[in-house]
Design a protein around this motif. Structure first.
Motif, PDB file in Angstrom:
ATOM      1  N   ASP A  21      -0.176 -12.502  -1.952  1.00 23.17           N
ATOM      2  CA  ASP A  21       0.112 -11.333  -1.114  1.00 23.17           C
ATOM      3  C   ASP A  21       1.600 -10.996  -1.146  1.00 23.17           C
ATOM      4  N   ALA A  22       2.431 -12.028  -1.039  1.00 22.74           N
ATOM      5  CA  ALA A  22       3.881 -11.818  -1.076  1.00 22.74           C
ATOM      6  C   ALA A  22       4.309 -11.251  -2.426  1.00 22.74           C
ATOM      7  N   LEU A  23       3.772 -11.792  -3.495  1.00 16.60           N
ATOM      8  CA  LEU A  23       4.111 -11.306  -4.832  1.00 16.60           C
ATOM      9  C   LEU A  23       3.674  -9.853  -5.011  1.00 16.60           C
ATOM     10  N   ASP A  24       2.488  -9.527  -4.538  1.00 16.83           N
ATOM     11  CA  ASP A  24       2.001  -8.145  -4.639  1.00 16.83           C
ATOM     12  C   ASP A  24       2.885  -7.180  -3.852  1.00 16.83           C
ATOM     13  N   ARG A  25       3.361  -7.601  -2.681  1.00 12.79           N
ATOM     14  CA  ARG A  25       4.264  -6.741  -1.896  1.00 12.79           C
ATOM     15  C   ARG A  25       5.571  -6.496  -2.638  1.00 12.79           C
ATOM     16  N   ILE A  26       6.110  -7.530  -3.265  1.00 11.60           N
ATOM     17  CA  ILE A  26       7.357  -7.388  -4.030  1.00 11.60           C
ATOM     18  C   ILE A  26       7.143  -6.436  -5.197  1.00 11.60           C
TER      19      ILE A  26
END
Length: 66
Positions: free
Chosen positions: A53-58
């Protein structure tokens, strides 16, 4: 043996030129802790979901800036 999702995650990081530091900051954890997860020394139950999720937001934020 490392979980398959870790290899997929690291590959996605490399493809999008995202650093472990950026992901750690997005997750509000230390770079060292994230490294422990990626190296199989820690296995929190929700790690795959939270990290992806964090990677997708970045990635989404970078695409917006382009």
């Amino acid at each position: 043996m490392l979980a398959q999702w870790i290899g997929d995650f690291v590959g996605k990081m490399h493809r999008h030129r995202i650093t472990i530091t950026q992901v750690a900051e997005e997750m509000n954890v230390t770079r060292e802790y994230l490294s422990m997860i990626l190296n199989g020394h820690r296995e929190p139950a929700d790690a795959a979901t939270r990290m992806n999720d964090a990677l997708d937001r970045i990635i989404a934020r970078v695409k917006e800036e382009e």
